[in-house]
Design a protein around this motif. Structure first.
Motif, PDB file in Angstrom:
ATOM      1  N   ASP A 104     -11.388  32.087 -61.491  1.00 18.62           N
ATOM      2  CA  ASP A 104     -10.615  30.887 -61.140  1.00 18.62           C
ATOM      3  C   ASP A 104      -9.128  31.022 -61.440  1.00 18.62           C
ATOM      4  OD1 ASP A 104     -12.980  29.626 -60.337  1.00 18.62           O
ATOM      5  OD2 ASP A 104     -13.376  28.885 -62.363  1.00 18.62           O
ATOM      6  N   THR A 105      -8.705  32.200 -61.828  1.00 18.30           N
ATOM      7  CA  THR A 105      -7.324  32.386 -62.250  1.00 18.30           C
ATOM      8  C   THR A 105      -6.334  32.051 -61.136  1.00 18.30           C
ATOM      9  OG1 THR A 105      -7.980  34.083 -63.813  1.00 18.30           O
ATOM     10  CG2 THR A 105      -5.669  34.041 -63.184  1.00 18.30           C
ATOM     11  N   LEU A 106      -6.652  32.404 -59.910  1.00 14.29           N
ATOM     12  CA  LEU A 106      -5.725  32.200 -58.793  1.00 14.29           C
ATOM     13  C   LEU A 106      -6.094  30.975 -57.953  1.00 14.29           C
ATOM     14  CD1 LEU A 106      -5.093  35.881 -57.634  1.00 14.29           C
ATOM     15  CD2 LEU A 106      -3.616  34.426 -59.009  1.00 14.29           C
ATOM     16  N   ALA A 107      -6.811  30.038 -58.544  1.00 16.18           N
ATOM     17  CA  ALA A 107      -7.168  28.811 -57.824  1.00 16.18           C
ATOM     18  C   ALA A 107      -5.933  27.934 -57.681  1.00 16.18           C
ATOM     19  CB  ALA A 107      -8.259  28.062 -58.577  1.00 16.18           C
ATOM     20  N   GLY A 108      -5.448  27.788 -56.473  1.00 21.00           N
ATOM     21  CA  GLY A 108      -4.250  27.004 -56.212  1.00 21.00           C
ATOM     22  C   GLY A 108      -3.559  27.494 -54.961  1.00 21.00           C
ATOM     23  N   ALA A 109      -2.797  26.628 -54.326  1.00 22.27           N
ATOM     24  CA  ALA A 109      -2.136  26.972 -53.068  1.00 22.27           C
ATOM     25  C   ALA A 109      -0.958  27.915 -53.261  1.00 22.27           C
ATOM     26  CB  ALA A 109      -1.668  25.694 -52.366  1.00 22.27           C
ATOM     27  N   HIS A 110      -0.361  27.895 -54.459  1.00 19.10           N
ATOM     28  CA  HIS A 110       0.828  28.713 -54.718  1.00 19.10           C
ATOM     29  C   HIS A 110       0.526  29.665 -55.883  1.00 19.10           C
ATOM     30  CE1 HIS A 110       3.218  26.031 -52.160  1.00 19.10           C
ATOM     31  NE2 HIS A 110       2.579  25.034 -52.759  1.00 19.10           N
TER      32      HIS A 110
ATOM     33  N   THR B 121       2.515  26.760 -64.741  1.00 16.44           N
ATOM     34  CA  THR B 121       1.302  27.543 -64.954  1.00 16.44           C
ATOM     35  C   THR B 121       1.612  28.992 -64.597  1.00 16.44           C
ATOM     36  OG1 THR B 121      -0.207  28.006 -63.154  1.00 16.44           O
ATOM     37  CG2 THR B 121       0.353  25.782 -63.456  1.00 16.44           C
ATOM     38  N   PRO B 122       1.085  29.958 -65.320  1.00 11.31           N
ATOM     39  CA  PRO B 122       1.466  31.355 -65.105  1.00 11.31           C
ATOM     40  C   PRO B 122       0.761  32.040 -63.944  1.00 11.31           C
ATOM     41  CG  PRO B 122      -0.074  31.210 -66.915  1.00 11.31           C
ATOM     42  CD  PRO B 122       0.204  29.801 -66.487  1.00 11.31           C
ATOM     43  N   HIS B 123      -0.308  31.430 -63.434  1.00  6.50           N
ATOM     44  CA  HIS B 123      -1.102  32.130 -62.421  1.00  6.50           C
ATOM     45  C   HIS B 123      -1.033  31.490 -61.035  1.00  6.50           C
ATOM     46  CE1 HIS B 123      -3.358  33.419 -66.208  1.00  6.50           C
ATOM     47  NE2 HIS B 123      -2.720  34.475 -65.771  1.00  6.50           N
ATOM     48  N   ALA B 124      -1.454  30.272 -60.914  1.00  2.00           N
ATOM     49  CA  ALA B 124      -1.449  29.609 -59.600  1.00  2.00           C
ATOM     50  C   ALA B 124      -1.491  28.099 -59.786  1.00  2.00           C
ATOM     51  CB  ALA B 124      -2.644  30.066 -58.767  1.00  2.00           C
ATOM     52  N   SER B 125      -0.965  27.406 -58.796  1.00  5.55           N
ATOM     53  CA  SER B 125      -0.903  25.947 -58.864  1.00  5.55           C
ATOM     54  C   SER B 125      -0.908  25.380 -57.454  1.00  5.55           C
ATOM     55  CB  SER B 125       0.374  25.513 -59.589  1.00  5.55           C
ATOM     56  OG  SER B 125       0.575  24.116 -59.481  1.00  5.55           O
ATOM     57  N   ASN B 126      -1.298  24.147 -57.339  1.00  3.67           N
ATOM     58  CA  ASN B 126      -1.192  23.460 -56.045  1.00  3.67           C
ATOM     59  C   ASN B 126       0.201  22.888 -55.831  1.00  3.67           C
ATOM     60  OD1 ASN B 126      -3.796  23.869 -54.948  1.00  3.67           O
ATOM     61  ND2 ASN B 126      -4.645  22.302 -56.295  1.00  3.67           N
ATOM     62  N   GLU B 127       1.052  23.008 -56.846  1.00  4.56           N
ATOM     63  CA  GLU B 127       2.434  22.542 -56.744  1.00  4.56           C
ATOM     64  C   GLU B 127       3.368  23.738 -56.587  1.00  4.56           C
ATOM     65  OE1 GLU B 127       3.141  19.282 -56.662  1.00  4.56           O
ATOM     66  OE2 GLU B 127       0.996  18.886 -56.900  1.00  4.56           O
TER      67      GLU B 127
ATOM     68  N   LYS C 216       6.705  26.056 -57.211  1.00  6.74           N
ATOM     69  CA  LYS C 216       7.346  26.500 -58.457  1.00  6.74           C
ATOM     70  C   LYS C 216       6.343  26.640 -59.601  1.00  6.74           C
ATOM     71  CE  LYS C 216      11.367  26.146 -56.423  1.00  6.74           C
ATOM     72  NZ  LYS C 216      12.083  27.364 -55.951  1.00  6.74           N
ATOM     73  N   GLY C 217       5.061  26.652 -59.272  1.00  8.09           N
ATOM     74  CA  GLY C 217       4.057  26.813 -60.318  1.00  8.09           C
ATOM     75  C   GLY C 217       3.992  25.665 -61.298  1.00  8.09           C
ATOM     76  N   LEU C 218       4.402  24.456 -60.876  1.00  6.71           N
ATOM     77  CA  LEU C 218       4.349  23.307 -61.778  1.00  6.71           C
ATOM     78  C   LEU C 218       2.902  22.949 -62.107  1.00  6.71           C
ATOM     79  CD1 LEU C 218       7.129  20.987 -60.294  1.00  6.71           C
ATOM     80  CD2 LEU C 218       7.255  22.432 -62.329  1.00  6.71           C
ATOM     81  N   LYS C 219       2.677  22.468 -63.308  1.00 10.28           N
ATOM     82  CA  LYS C 219       1.323  22.139 -63.738  1.00 10.28           C
ATOM     83  C   LYS C 219       0.804  20.851 -63.113  1.00 10.28           C
ATOM     84  CE  LYS C 219       0.317  23.210 -68.095  1.00 10.28           C
ATOM     85  NZ  LYS C 219       0.407  23.312 -69.579  1.00 10.28           N
ATOM     86  N   ALA C 220       1.717  20.029 -62.605  1.00 10.98           N
ATOM     87  CA  ALA C 220       1.364  18.753 -61.989  1.00 10.98           C
ATOM     88  C   ALA C 220       2.503  18.338 -61.065  1.00 10.98           C
ATOM     89  CB  ALA C 220       1.132  17.699 -63.074  1.00 10.98           C
ATOM     90  N   PRO C 221       2.296  17.342 -60.205  1.00  6.97           N
ATOM     91  CA  PRO C 221       3.407  16.842 -59.386  1.00  6.97           C
ATOM     92  C   PRO C 221       4.561  16.394 -60.281  1.00  6.97           C
ATOM     93  CG  PRO C 221       1.324  15.947 -58.621  1.00  6.97           C
ATOM     94  CD  PRO C 221       1.028  16.650 -59.917  1.00  6.97           C
ATOM     95  N   PRO C 222       5.822  16.516 -59.809  1.00  2.72           N
ATOM     96  CA  PRO C 222       6.982  16.217 -60.662  1.00  2.72           C
ATOM     97  C   PRO C 222       6.900  14.883 -61.399  1.00  2.72           C
ATOM     98  CG  PRO C 222       7.717  17.221 -58.638  1.00  2.72           C
ATOM     99  CD  PRO C 222       6.229  17.008 -58.491  1.00  2.72           C
ATOM    100  N   ARG C 223       6.551  13.823 -60.669  1.00  2.00           N
ATOM    101  CA  ARG C 223       6.509  12.495 -61.315  1.00  2.00           C
ATOM    102  C   ARG C 223       5.518  12.487 -62.470  1.00  2.00           C
ATOM    103  NH1 ARG C 223       4.441   7.017 -58.183  1.00  2.00           N
ATOM    104  NH2 ARG C 223       4.002   5.788 -60.041  1.00  2.00           N
ATOM    105  N   GLU C 224       4.351  13.048 -62.251  1.00  2.00           N
ATOM    106  CA  GLU C 224       3.315  13.070 -63.278  1.00  2.00           C
ATOM    107  C   GLU C 224       3.721  13.966 -64.449  1.00  2.00           C
ATOM    108  OE1 GLU C 224      -1.214  14.852 -63.599  1.00  2.00           O
ATOM    109  OE2 GLU C 224      -0.553  14.016 -61.672  1.00  2.00           O
ATOM    110  N   LEU C 225       4.355  15.086 -64.124  1.00  2.00           N
ATOM    111  CA  LEU C 225       4.770  16.029 -65.157  1.00  2.00           C
ATOM    112  C   LEU C 225       5.851  15.420 -66.048  1.00  2.00           C
ATOM    113  CD1 LEU C 225       4.288  18.962 -66.097  1.00  2.00           C
ATOM    114  CD2 LEU C 225       6.137  19.656 -64.573  1.00  2.00           C
ATOM    115  N   CYS C 226       6.844  14.793 -65.443  1.00  3.18           N
ATOM    116  CA  CYS C 226       7.918  14.159 -66.221  1.00  3.18           C
ATOM    117  C   CYS C 226       7.370  13.001 -67.063  1.00  3.18           C
ATOM    118  CB  CYS C 226       9.023  13.658 -65.296  1.00  3.18           C
ATOM    119  SG  CYS C 226       9.874  14.979 -64.395  1.00  3.18           S
ATOM    120  N   ALA C 227       6.415  12.282 -66.496  1.00  4.94           N
ATOM    121  CA  ALA C 227       5.835  11.135 -67.199  1.00  4.94           C
ATOM    122  C   ALA C 227       5.072  11.558 -68.454  1.00  4.94           C
ATOM    123  CB  ALA C 227       4.904  10.363 -66.267  1.00  4.94           C
ATOM    124  N   SER C 228       4.656  12.825 -68.525  1.00  5.97           N
ATOM    125  CA  SER C 228       3.930  13.282 -69.713  1.00  5.97           C
ATOM    126  C   SER C 228       4.819  13.233 -70.960  1.00  5.97           C
ATOM    127  CB  SER C 228       3.391  14.701 -69.497  1.00  5.97           C
ATOM    128  OG  SER C 228       4.452  15.631 -69.351  1.00  5.97           O
TER     129      SER C 228
END
Length: 251
Positions: free
Chosen positions: A99-105, A167-173, A175-187
């Motif tokens: 599952d390491t490369l699970a993600g669109a990017h 994230t170091p491997h793959a993401s659906n966002e 730039k390899g972001l761990k979550a959508p920008p709004r959600e990530l900033c809100a953390s």
């Protein structure tokens, strides 16, 4: 003549290349043409690869720790000098780390060569990393490191671990972001994002698309609050054409 398949590789293991089969195989019964391995498990490999098994490291790759050299390497030959059982190191790693490369990017090193960031056998750092995460990231992303070092206002997280946001491997966002920008900033910026989302008249740029990144730089900047240098230009990216209801002095 009988074992041609064992020698049909682009790169051959040293003993196989000189037909020294007896280095690893010993006759049990010459008449019956039966053999036994000269040693068991990693001991068979360590007889030649002295000090190269990696078991003395702080962090040891599980197959290495178990002495399962043949889980990754073919004892006779392979498509590469490392005698991997797969066509590439990334394909080999993916056979366990599915599952390491699970993600669109996918992060380019993760998709092409895991050993850009990870050691194969043993390492001083967790996850078999070659260096601390931030040091490892900035080894490739040099311009980001220079930008952070030279800026007046670095974003606090970027002075620590890049993996707080990426994230170091793959993401659906992107730039390899761990979550959508709004959600990530809100953390981190819980109250700000909540106030924007519950406002009677919310600014759509804060909530839609790139959200916070529509108006703020992610890593560092010359203006307080990580605003872009051309603040007016950033506003005009959306507000190029004022609506018909605006009076001249509103424009």
């Amino acid at each position: 003549g009988c074992h041609a398949k064992q020698l049909d590789y682009k790169f051959l293991h040293g003993p196989a290349s000189v037909r020294a089969c007896e280095v690893c195989h010993e006759y049990q019964d010459p008449a019956a043409h039966t053999f036994a391995l000269a040693n068991q498990g990693a001991e068979l490999c360590a007889f030649c690869h002295i000090g190269n098994t990696g078991t003395e490291g702080v962090v040891v790759h599980e197959p290495v720790a178990k002495g399962e050299c043949l889980a990754c390497h073919n004892p006779h030959g392979g498509a590469s000098r490392q005698l991997f059982r797969a066509g590439s190191v990334s394909a080999l790693c993916a056979s366990c780390h599915k599952d390491t490369l699970a993600g669109a990017h996918a992060h380019k090193p993760a998709g092409e060569d895991c050993t850009v960031c990870h050691q194969s056998h043993t390492a001083r750092h967790p996850k078999l990393l070659k260096a601390e995460p931030r040091e490892l990231c900035l080894g490739c992303h040099e311009s980001v490191g220079l930008e952070i070092a030279a800026s007046l206002h670095p974003h606090e997280p970027v002075e620590g671990d890049c993996l707080q946001c990426h994230t170091p491997h793959a993401s659906n966002e992107s730039k390899g972001l761990k979550a959508p920008p709004r959600e990530l900033c809100a953390s981190c910026h819980v109250d700000l994002v909540k106030a924007a989302a519950t406002a009677t008249h919310p600014h759509s740029a804060v909530l839609d698309g790139r959200a916070c990144l529509n108006c703020h730089t992610a890593h560092a900047g010359e203006r307080a609050n990580l605003l872009p240098e051309d603040t007016l230009g950033a506003c005009l990216e959306c507000h190029r054409n004022p609506g018909p209801s605006l009076r001249p002095h509103d424009q």
